[in-house]
Scaffold this motif. Structure first.
Motif, PDB file in Angstrom:
ATOM      1  N   ILE B  11      -9.912 -30.845 -15.677  1.00 18.37           N
ATOM      2  CA  ILE B  11     -10.960 -31.034 -16.675  1.00 18.37           C
ATOM      3  C   ILE B  11     -11.239 -29.706 -17.358  1.00 18.37           C
ATOM      4  O   ILE B  11     -11.469 -28.685 -16.704  1.00 18.37           O
ATOM      5  CB  ILE B  11     -12.254 -31.567 -16.014  1.00 18.37           C
ATOM      6  CG1 ILE B  11     -12.014 -32.972 -15.466  1.00 18.37           C
ATOM      7  CG2 ILE B  11     -13.396 -31.581 -17.021  1.00 18.37           C
ATOM      8  CD1 ILE B  11     -13.188 -33.538 -14.727  1.00 18.37           C
ATOM      9  N   HIS B  14     -16.611 -29.538 -20.433  1.00 16.91           N
ATOM     10  CA  HIS B  14     -17.697 -29.924 -19.540  1.00 16.91           C
ATOM     11  C   HIS B  14     -18.997 -30.127 -20.304  1.00 16.91           C
ATOM     12  O   HIS B  14     -19.071 -29.905 -21.517  1.00 16.91           O
ATOM     13  CB  HIS B  14     -17.891 -28.857 -18.463  1.00 16.91           C
ATOM     14  CG  HIS B  14     -16.707 -28.684 -17.569  1.00 16.91           C
ATOM     15  ND1 HIS B  14     -16.486 -29.464 -16.459  1.00 16.91           N
ATOM     16  CD2 HIS B  14     -15.654 -27.831 -17.643  1.00 16.91           C
ATOM     17  CE1 HIS B  14     -15.356 -29.091 -15.881  1.00 16.91           C
ATOM     18  NE2 HIS B  14     -14.832 -28.093 -16.583  1.00 16.91           N
ATOM     19  N   ILE B  15     -20.013 -30.498 -19.555  1.00 13.34           N
ATOM     20  CA  ILE B  15     -21.352 -30.663 -20.112  1.00 13.34           C
ATOM     21  C   ILE B  15     -22.086 -29.331 -19.981  1.00 13.34           C
ATOM     22  O   ILE B  15     -21.896 -28.604 -18.991  1.00 13.34           O
ATOM     23  CB  ILE B  15     -22.078 -31.802 -19.374  1.00 13.34           C
ATOM     24  CG1 ILE B  15     -21.358 -33.120 -19.691  1.00 13.34           C
ATOM     25  CG2 ILE B  15     -23.544 -31.889 -19.769  1.00 13.34           C
ATOM     26  CD1 ILE B  15     -21.717 -34.253 -18.794  1.00 13.34           C
ATOM     27  N   HIS B  39     -19.228 -38.683 -16.284  1.00 13.12           N
ATOM     28  CA  HIS B  39     -18.524 -37.401 -16.200  1.00 13.12           C
ATOM     29  C   HIS B  39     -18.594 -36.836 -14.777  1.00 13.12           C
ATOM     30  O   HIS B  39     -17.602 -36.338 -14.244  1.00 13.12           O
ATOM     31  CB  HIS B  39     -19.107 -36.400 -17.190  1.00 13.12           C
ATOM     32  CG  HIS B  39     -18.406 -35.065 -17.161  1.00 13.12           C
ATOM     33  ND1 HIS B  39     -17.164 -34.865 -17.729  1.00 13.12           N
ATOM     34  CD2 HIS B  39     -18.753 -33.884 -16.596  1.00 13.12           C
ATOM     35  CE1 HIS B  39     -16.782 -33.613 -17.521  1.00 13.12           C
ATOM     36  NE2 HIS B  39     -17.728 -32.994 -16.837  1.00 13.12           N
ATOM     37  N   CYS B  43     -15.948 -34.999 -12.028  1.00 16.57           N
ATOM     38  CA  CYS B  43     -16.003 -33.550 -12.225  1.00 16.57           C
ATOM     39  C   CYS B  43     -16.790 -32.843 -11.118  1.00 16.57           C
ATOM     40  O   CYS B  43     -18.020 -32.754 -11.183  1.00 16.57           O
ATOM     41  CB  CYS B  43     -16.611 -33.207 -13.583  1.00 16.57           C
ATOM     42  SG  CYS B  43     -16.565 -31.430 -13.906  1.00 16.57           S
ATOM     43  N   CYS B  46     -19.235 -29.920 -12.440  1.00 14.24           N
ATOM     44  CA  CYS B  46     -20.542 -30.312 -12.975  1.00 14.24           C
ATOM     45  C   CYS B  46     -21.419 -30.917 -11.878  1.00 14.24           C
ATOM     46  O   CYS B  46     -22.635 -30.738 -11.884  1.00 14.24           O
ATOM     47  CB  CYS B  46     -20.377 -31.285 -14.147  1.00 14.24           C
ATOM     48  SG  CYS B  46     -19.760 -30.471 -15.656  1.00 14.24           S
TER      49      CYS B  46
END
Ligand SMILES: [Zn+2]
Lengths: 228, 236
Positions: B11, B14-15, B39, B43, B46
């Protein structure tokens, strides 16, 4: 690196290991001294974090009302404070504090000290109840226990270390923030419109709030990661 | 490992911390919060950040100045607990069976290699609707938050994602296929987070269709996201 961490954390976990988890009498609960069981006054005697976690484990194992009472006396007044600060009316704040503690009783078996400390676990319950209340629906939103925990097969010992480290580090990190950064973190948790309130509280233009928040979070994250 | 991604370590989008903090504090609207949940399923990075922010919440709770509860509050709660059916002690690891809201309508037809994220299974997902050449969408209704507006987009290779206005947080999580914009390439598990500061023109990569979960903050999803292009074709 990992090895030194392991030694440090396993030292701090020894107290928990000596605690009888299942089917045996709870010997080492720490009772706040000199408090009447029926009192719901704010309690100035603060149990240690491991003691609070043990209370939940004992509730899960034995439906222990005494442990629940101690836990309640620590958290219910703080939950009410938490809900009040997040903008809810006093009667709602008290009701949600009660609901949170009821969930703590009912969901105690889901508490996993390897994943989160007592305060963190109860915070997530309170947060979800607040979301549900604000959505005015009875269907739970996305309960934590609906999310996958760790990837299947992930080594649990690593999770324990990370969790213990994180919980210990967070408190230090909060105290290492500057006054303004601490205010930003607080307002982010408790503010109804955090950006507007941060701007007002700190006397900075709304347009710069976002970058200040970004900086504060970067600093917090660096502290949590042990990079600062 | 992840329900819908084979290589979680790959990944690359990201956020942001700010949005993860809002998620952790329960201050993200239902639509964007759903995208974050999806997400997080794929992930670990995160997830670790959210766990850290939740630990901050726990610390703040522990430090909160106590407020006086009603004198009989504990007694009333203990009475309620007594009314509970006596629960059997449960082993720590064993979790009770959960009831999920049952989808009234079947999930839309997904490509065979796509496993629906578990956060999405709790939602009511509508059928694919035609929005234009090479574009389909389906509504996602979140339990307890009707009309909170998340959608699935299914866009053909080489096509742009629907034009949309800016001004609010927008989250786009790739479930299958890939698209690219000025920031790079977004593959399954990646998320695109944009707001009024970001101007981007995402285009689905040429090697296949792309399915994304999209949510905008502010309940202006369909007007904002679909804009002029979609409005004439789709009625909600
Ligand atoms: Zn991520």
């Amino acid at each position: 690196m990992i090895r030194t961490r392991a030694r440090r954390v396993s030292g701090s976990m020894n107290a928990a290991e000596t605690f009888p988890l299942r089917g045996r009498p709870a010997l080492c609960l720490v009772a706040p001294a000199g408090k009447a069981v029926t009192s719901v006054a704010p309690d100035e005697t603060v149990p240690s974090a491991p003691a609070l976690a043990r209370f939940i484990l004992v509730i899960a194992a034995q439906q222990d009302r005494q442990a629940f009472t101690w836990l309640y006396r620590h958290y219910a007044p703080r939950l009410k404070s938490f809900f009040l600060r997040s903008g809810l009316a006093p009667n709602v704040a008290e009701e949600l504090a009660q609901e949170t503690m009821l969930q703590v009783w009912r969901k105690a078996a889901l508490f996993d000290p390897q994943k989160a400390g007592a305060g963190t676990w109860i915070f997530t319950i309170a947060r979800n109840l607040r979301i549900d209340f604000l959505r005015r629906e009875k269907i739970p939103s996305v309960p934590d226990d609906d999310l996958p925990d760790e990837p299947d097969g992930a080594p649990n010992s690593e999770a324990v270390l990370l969790t213990a480290e994180r919980e210990a580090r967070v408190r230090g990190a909060l105290q290492s923030l500057s006054t303004e950064q601490a205010a930003i973190v607080h307002l982010s948790f408790f503010g109804e419109k955090p950006h507007v309130e941060i701007a007002r509280e700190l006397g900075i233009p709304l347009g710069t709030v976002k970058s200040r928040v970004r900086l504060a979070l970067a600093r917090l994250r660096a502290l949590l990661d042990g990079e600062a | 490992m992840s329900p819908h991604r084979m290589r979680p370590d790959a990944i690359s989008h990201h956020i942001t911390d700010a949005t993860l903090l809002r998620y952790a504090t329960g201050r993200l609207p239902a639509g964007p919060a759903l995208v974050v949940s999806v997400h997080l399923e794929g992930c670990p990075a995160c997830r670790a950040k959210v766990a850290a922010f939740e630990a901050v919440g726990g610390a703040l709770l522990d430090e909160a100045p106590p407020e006086l509860m009603a004198p009989d509050a504990l007694a009333r709660l203990l009475a309620r607990i007594d009314g509970d059916a006596p629960a059997e002690p449960q082993p720590l690891r064993k979790r009770p069976a959960r009831k999920r809201p049952v989808n009234k309508r079947p999930l839309p037809d997904f490509p065979g290699d796509l496993r629906v994220p578990s956060a999405l299974r709790a939602c009511e997902v509508g059928p694919w609707r035609w929005m234009g050449p090479g574009m389909r969408m389906s509504r996602v209704d979140i339990p307890g938050a009707p009309g909170s507006g998340a959608i699935l987009l299914r866009i053909g290779p080489g096509r742009s994602l629907p034009e949309h206005g800016h001004g609010a947080l927008e989250l786009t999580q790739v479930l299958s296929g890939s698209f690219s914009d000025e920031m790079g390439r977004y593959q399954p598990g990646d998320v695109s987070e944009t707001d009024e500061d970001v101007d981007h023109t995402p285009v689905v990569d040429g090697d296949g269709e792309c399915i994304c979960l999209v949510a905008l903050e502010g309940g202006m999803l369909f007007r904002g996201l679909m804009g002029r292009l979609i409005q004439p074709f789709v009625r909600f």
